[in-house]
Motif scaffolding. Structure first.
Motif, short mmCIF file in Angstrom:
data_model
loop_
_atom_site.label_atom_id
_atom_site.label_comp_id
_atom_site.label_asym_id
_atom_site.label_seq_id
_atom_site.Cartn_x
_atom_site.Cartn_y
_atom_site.Cartn_z
N ALA A 75 68.92 49.95 53.54
CA ALA A 75 70.24 49.69 54.12
C ALA A 75 70.49 50.55 55.34
CB ALA A 75 71.32 49.93 53.06
N ASN A 76 70.10 51.81 55.28
CA ASN A 76 70.33 52.70 56.41
C ASN A 76 69.44 52.37 57.60
OD1 ASN A 76 72.45 54.24 55.38
ND2 ASN A 76 71.08 55.65 54.32
N VAL A 77 68.23 51.89 57.35
CA VAL A 77 67.37 51.43 58.45
C VAL A 77 68.07 50.29 59.19
CG1 VAL A 77 65.23 50.22 59.02
CG2 VAL A 77 65.18 52.15 57.44
N VAL A 78 68.59 49.33 58.44
CA VAL A 78 69.26 48.18 59.05
C VAL A 78 70.54 48.61 59.76
CG1 VAL A 78 70.40 45.98 58.56
CG2 VAL A 78 68.26 46.56 57.41
N ARG A 79 71.34 49.45 59.13
CA ARG A 79 72.57 49.92 59.76
C ARG A 79 72.28 50.64 61.07
NH1 ARG A 79 74.86 54.03 56.65
NH2 ARG A 79 76.69 53.88 57.99
N SER A 80 71.24 51.45 61.06
CA SER A 80 70.92 52.24 62.25
C SER A 80 70.26 51.40 63.34
CB SER A 80 69.99 53.40 61.85
OG SER A 80 69.52 54.09 62.98
N ALA A 81 69.17 50.72 63.00
CA ALA A 81 68.37 50.02 64.01
C ALA A 81 68.97 48.69 64.44
CB ALA A 81 66.95 49.81 63.49
N ALA A 82 69.62 47.98 63.52
CA ALA A 82 70.16 46.66 63.86
C ALA A 82 71.60 46.71 64.35
CB ALA A 82 70.06 45.73 62.65
N PHE A 83 72.37 47.67 63.82
CA PHE A 83 73.80 47.69 64.13
C PHE A 83 74.27 48.95 64.87
CE2 PHE A 83 73.52 44.96 60.26
CZ PHE A 83 73.88 43.76 60.87
N GLY A 84 73.36 49.88 65.11
CA GLY A 84 73.70 51.07 65.87
C GLY A 84 74.67 52.01 65.18
N ALA A 103 77.65 46.49 50.93
CA ALA A 103 77.22 45.10 50.90
C ALA A 103 75.70 44.98 50.99
CB ALA A 103 77.88 44.32 52.04
N LEU A 104 75.10 45.83 51.79
CA LEU A 104 73.64 45.81 51.93
C LEU A 104 72.95 46.21 50.63
CD1 LEU A 104 73.32 47.29 55.52
CD2 LEU A 104 72.39 45.07 54.79
N THR A 105 73.41 47.29 50.02
CA THR A 105 72.76 47.77 48.79
C THR A 105 73.03 46.86 47.60
OG1 THR A 105 74.63 49.29 48.41
CG2 THR A 105 72.67 50.19 49.48
N ALA A 106 73.97 45.93 47.72
CA ALA A 106 74.21 44.95 46.67
C ALA A 106 73.21 43.80 46.73
CB ALA A 106 75.64 44.40 46.77
N LEU A 107 72.45 43.71 47.82
CA LEU A 107 71.45 42.66 47.96
C LEU A 107 70.21 43.00 47.14
CD1 LEU A 107 71.66 42.20 51.84
CD2 LEU A 107 72.50 40.57 50.13
N PRO A 108 69.56 42.02 46.54
CA PRO A 108 68.33 42.28 45.77
C PRO A 108 67.26 42.96 46.62
CG PRO A 108 69.14 40.06 45.34
CD PRO A 108 69.96 40.60 46.48
N GLY A 109 66.63 43.99 46.05
CA GLY A 109 65.54 44.67 46.74
C GLY A 109 65.95 45.64 47.81
N VAL A 110 67.26 45.88 47.97
CA VAL A 110 67.75 46.75 49.05
C VAL A 110 68.35 48.03 48.47
CG1 VAL A 110 69.32 46.96 51.01
CG2 VAL A 110 68.21 44.77 50.52
N VAL A 124 68.15 58.11 57.51
CA VAL A 124 67.15 57.39 56.72
C VAL A 124 66.20 58.41 56.10
CG1 VAL A 124 65.24 55.75 56.79
CG2 VAL A 124 67.30 55.35 58.18
N VAL A 125 66.09 58.39 54.79
CA VAL A 125 65.21 59.33 54.09
C VAL A 125 64.06 58.56 53.47
CG1 VAL A 125 65.00 61.08 52.30
CG2 VAL A 125 67.10 60.92 53.64
N ASP A 126 62.90 58.63 54.12
CA ASP A 126 61.69 58.06 53.54
C ASP A 126 60.79 59.22 53.09
OD1 ASP A 126 60.59 59.12 55.85
OD2 ASP A 126 59.45 57.31 56.35
N THR A 127 59.55 58.93 52.76
CA THR A 127 58.68 59.99 52.24
C THR A 127 58.41 61.06 53.30
OG1 THR A 127 56.75 58.64 52.83
CG2 THR A 127 57.55 58.49 50.57
N HIS A 128 58.29 60.67 54.57
CA HIS A 128 58.07 61.65 55.64
C HIS A 128 59.29 62.57 55.77
CE1 HIS A 128 54.37 59.86 57.15
NE2 HIS A 128 54.97 58.67 57.21
N VAL A 129 60.48 61.99 55.81
CA VAL A 129 61.70 62.78 55.98
C VAL A 129 61.90 63.72 54.80
CG1 VAL A 129 64.21 62.67 56.26
CG2 VAL A 129 62.75 61.00 57.43
N LYS A 130 61.63 63.24 53.61
CA LYS A 130 61.75 64.09 52.42
C LYS A 130 60.80 65.27 52.51
CE LYS A 130 61.06 64.11 47.41
NZ LYS A 130 60.79 63.30 46.18
#
Length: 211
Positions: free
Chosen positions: A123-132, A111-118, A137-143
């Motif tokens: 989506a994983n930032v929100v799932r992790s930080a907002a919903f536990g 549902a999150l990735t179906a939203l525009p711009g997500v 989360v793979v950003d440029t640092h993690v990669k």
């Protein structure tokens, strides 16, 4: 590639170096975190945090943001870069939240990735930080750090995400990405990593590391 014991040791060292980690994006609820994360693309968290208080004061709900003119939104977020596209994306995202989700940020990846711009990262930032929820989360640092440490040879962030999920204990997923972000900003920088002061030096496969 690292074996199980080496992976556990990497997790242990990062946990010791950064015991208490959380997203540095300021937010009071899932809606604010979602919009802030979209704005953070190609921008520092500090700069996002500089503009979002005024943005969310003006548009405290998805419905309010969805109804705002794009040009007015742009005025709030101009300094985050790529503000034309970001303004369109967060307005469209807010509209979807308001009309399809009753103004509530969904907690499911699909549902999150179906939203525009997500994408998956947001989506994983929100799932992790907002919903536990457990998420990698793979950003440029993690990669960058995952590849330097030999945790993956993949280039694609989605493939890296799945490979880390396979090899890293699930209990470490949420904090590992955050710890790598802290570590990447302080030690394992993209252009000039501080190898002599790196606590992971002996576990690092980076061919260009220096003593």
């Amino acid at each position: 590639m690292k074996n199980k014991q080496q992976i556990l040791r990497i997790c242990e060292i990062l946990r010791s170096a950064y015991p208490d980690v959380k997203t540095q994006l300021l937010h009071r609820n899932p809606y604010e975190l979602l919009i802030s994360t979209i704005l953070s693309a190609q921008c520092t968290d500090r700069q996002v945090n500089a503009v979002t208080p005024a943005l969310f004061t003006a548009f405290p709900t998805p419905a309010a943001l969805a109804e705002a003119p794009v040009r007015k939104i742009e005025g709030f977020i101009r300094s985050t870069g790529f503000f034309h596209n970001k303004a369109k994306n967060i307005k469209a995202c807010a509209a979807d939240l308001a009309t399809r989700h009753g103004g509530v940020v969904p907690d499911r990846l699909e549902a999150l990735t179906a939203l525009p711009g997500v994408g998956r990262k947001t989506a994983n930032v929100v799932r992790s930080a907002a919903f536990g929820q457990r998420a990698v989360v793979v950003d440029t640092h993690v990669k960058r750090i995952s590849r330097r440490l030999g945790l993956t040879r993949q280039e694609d962030p989605v493939k890296i995400e799945f490979e880390l999920m396979e090899t890293v204990p699930e209990a470490e997923w949420n904090d590992l990405g955050l710890r790598m972000i802290y570590f990447g900003r302080q030690i394992c920088r993209a252009r000039k990593p501080d190898c002599p002061n790196c606590p992971l030096f002996d576990l690092c496969d980076y061919p260009e590391k220096t003593v």
